[in-house]
Design an enzyme around this catalytic site. Sequence first.
Site, mmCIF file in Angstrom:
data_model
loop_
_atom_site.group_PDB
_atom_site.id
_atom_site.type_symbol
_atom_site.label_atom_id
_atom_site.label_comp_id
_atom_site.label_asym_id
_atom_site.label_seq_id
_atom_site.Cartn_x
_atom_site.Cartn_y
_atom_site.Cartn_z
ATOM 1 N N HIS A 529 0.823 -1.206 0.000
ATOM 2 C CA HIS A 529 0.000 0.000 0.000
ATOM 3 C C HIS A 529 0.857 1.256 0.000
ATOM 4 O O HIS A 529 2.059 1.236 0.282
ATOM 5 C CB HIS A 529 -0.954 0.005 1.200
ATOM 6 C CG HIS A 529 -0.282 0.106 2.544
ATOM 7 N ND1 HIS A 529 0.084 1.311 3.118
ATOM 8 C CD2 HIS A 529 0.066 -0.858 3.430
ATOM 9 C CE1 HIS A 529 0.620 1.084 4.302
ATOM 10 N NE2 HIS A 529 0.637 -0.220 4.512
ATOM 11 N N CYS A 548 2.570 -4.824 7.037
ATOM 12 C CA CYS A 548 2.287 -4.562 5.623
ATOM 13 C C CYS A 548 3.507 -3.948 4.941
ATOM 14 O O CYS A 548 4.450 -3.497 5.606
ATOM 15 C CB CYS A 548 1.084 -3.640 5.480
ATOM 16 S SG CYS A 548 -0.493 -4.458 5.787
#
Length: 645
Positions: A529, A548
């Site tokens: 992301h 992440c």
Amino acid sequence: MAGALLLPLGAAAQDGTGAAIALDPAGHGTGEPVAAFDPARAGMQSAGQGAALLAALGHDPAPFDINDTGRTKTATPTPAPAAAAPPAIGNGAPGTGAATPGSRAPTATTPSAPSSSGTSTPATAGAPQAPRPGAGVPERLAELISSQLAHFAQRPADQQALAAFYAARNFQPVFTAAGAITPLGIAALGAFNGAAAEGLNPADYAVPPLPAQMGDGVLADYELRVAGTTLLYARHVQSGRFDPKRISKDVDPTPTVPDPLDVLATVSSAPNAAQAFASFAPHYDEYRLLKLQLGRRLAEGQGQVHAAIPPGPSIRPGERDPRVPLLRERLGIGGAADDEIYDAYLVEAVRDFQRLSGAAPDGIVGRGTLAALNGGAGDSLDDLIANMERWRWLPHQVAPTYVMVNIPEYMVRIVVNEQTIHETRVVVGKPENQTPIMSEEMQYAVFNPSWNVPPGIIKNEMLPKLQADPYALDRQGIDVVRNGRIIDPGTVDWRRGSQGYSFRQAPGERNALGRMKFMFPNKHSVYLHDTPSRALFARDRRAFSHGCVRVHEPLKFAEVLFGVGLPGDAWSQQRINSLIGGNEKYLNLKQRFPVHLVYFTSYVDGQGQLVTREDIYGINDATKAMLGLDDTRRLADRGGMVAPR
């Protein structure tokens, strides 16, 4: 890892035999010759006479059918063992590693009686003929398979495969024939003896040599030993010697464990048996380049481990520091043993090292450079072997297109046909919130995403903030939700915990996921992301996330990603940017491909140099411990963790 290799066009590497491996502009090899096995060099007196393989060259083998009653059998086979579990990772077999590698094949001939003239006299017609060498092997094979199969293969799946394989061919041997070793057997012994080139230990695949005098029972025993060891070798070289999930919950790859029946069919029917054995090793070009590095060090007798440089304040050019002699030793820069001045020659060597390590070449020996230098014992054989082992954790079939994130390198690459078409920096998880090692399928992208805060972050980070100040999260744009409705956090007694409440950050500039995220659904709930914290990409050490992977320049990354995932749709950065703003928007990919989150602390760069990165999660050390490397040097797993002395 894919794309870490950026060789100039036309550059080439060489394997251990001096043959070249062509390298493309990204530094990837295009193939690798397989050296022929030399029976004399392996201590064999004779290679014997070859027997026909399972199928004629260039044809597929007949299908195995243990229930086929239409075949004539020399012995009545017993039923195959009970249905086995799916192939497992690791798990060595008994009986291997107990003898000197190699096999001695006697010369099997039946001489005629000499005449007075010195010439051979043919046997008289009608006289009894001597039994053909090995004629009774099929019957003995059937007996061993029915009563002693566990002696040759420990895993039930391997036992079942051996029983089915030999029953389907009426118990005719393939690794031996006429009292000698066949070309297929020679190829198998060559692979076992050359296991060190793959980062394995040849002693773990040793087969006792055939004695000078042997009967059919000895030949049958030898046949099954070679067959069982073939299954062990293929499994180890393809999918590894232990289950990587034993390291931690964050090490969660899915190696491709070979089907044992397929292994036997492949090696026995291949036109080139040596190439068939070589095909079980990882097919990724970067694995082959590490293999070349290992071969050179084995040939040169290298593998030394450097003394660790102690931590302390940063060492700057011109300063005096008692660690400078160790720094000189580590980088191979000469100087007096008591010379503690960080001089210009040593500064330049440090800068070269920093370039190879992916750090800013400022010449300052700070914490990151020290960690890389101490991790640089990774030039040793143990670290090369451990990194080669982790290549076996990837799917065996190399996908035409894939995304690869190398966690210790803090880089992501998009790879097509083993060529890197895009690479950029990433931020990965902190050591206490590790980015998992895994492979999943890229499926879609989300623009203007909301962030639903994971439970672990709520418990460990947000709840303490709420207990100190109920409106701390409100100022970050994070809403408290109960039963689908946003509530006033000041009305909750947070001392009683957060059960029943969820936390969500709406799309916007402050959103922790930035403007877009790239989804490959997985049980770890991680993805790639954007991020509003873009200053972190300027740092050399970029382990700051909760697991992440944050992507630098996500618009450019999305443009390239959609180019392969949405072919023909012309997704330019301008078109992608038009989706930013407003509510969440989803974009499904037409072409899906794997995302590999990997962990390589040693790899070969585009200039053919071996690069070592910091073992930020300790996974490289854990791999070595599981393999029994360092002092113990026991490479094959025997059913339990092998800790170094």
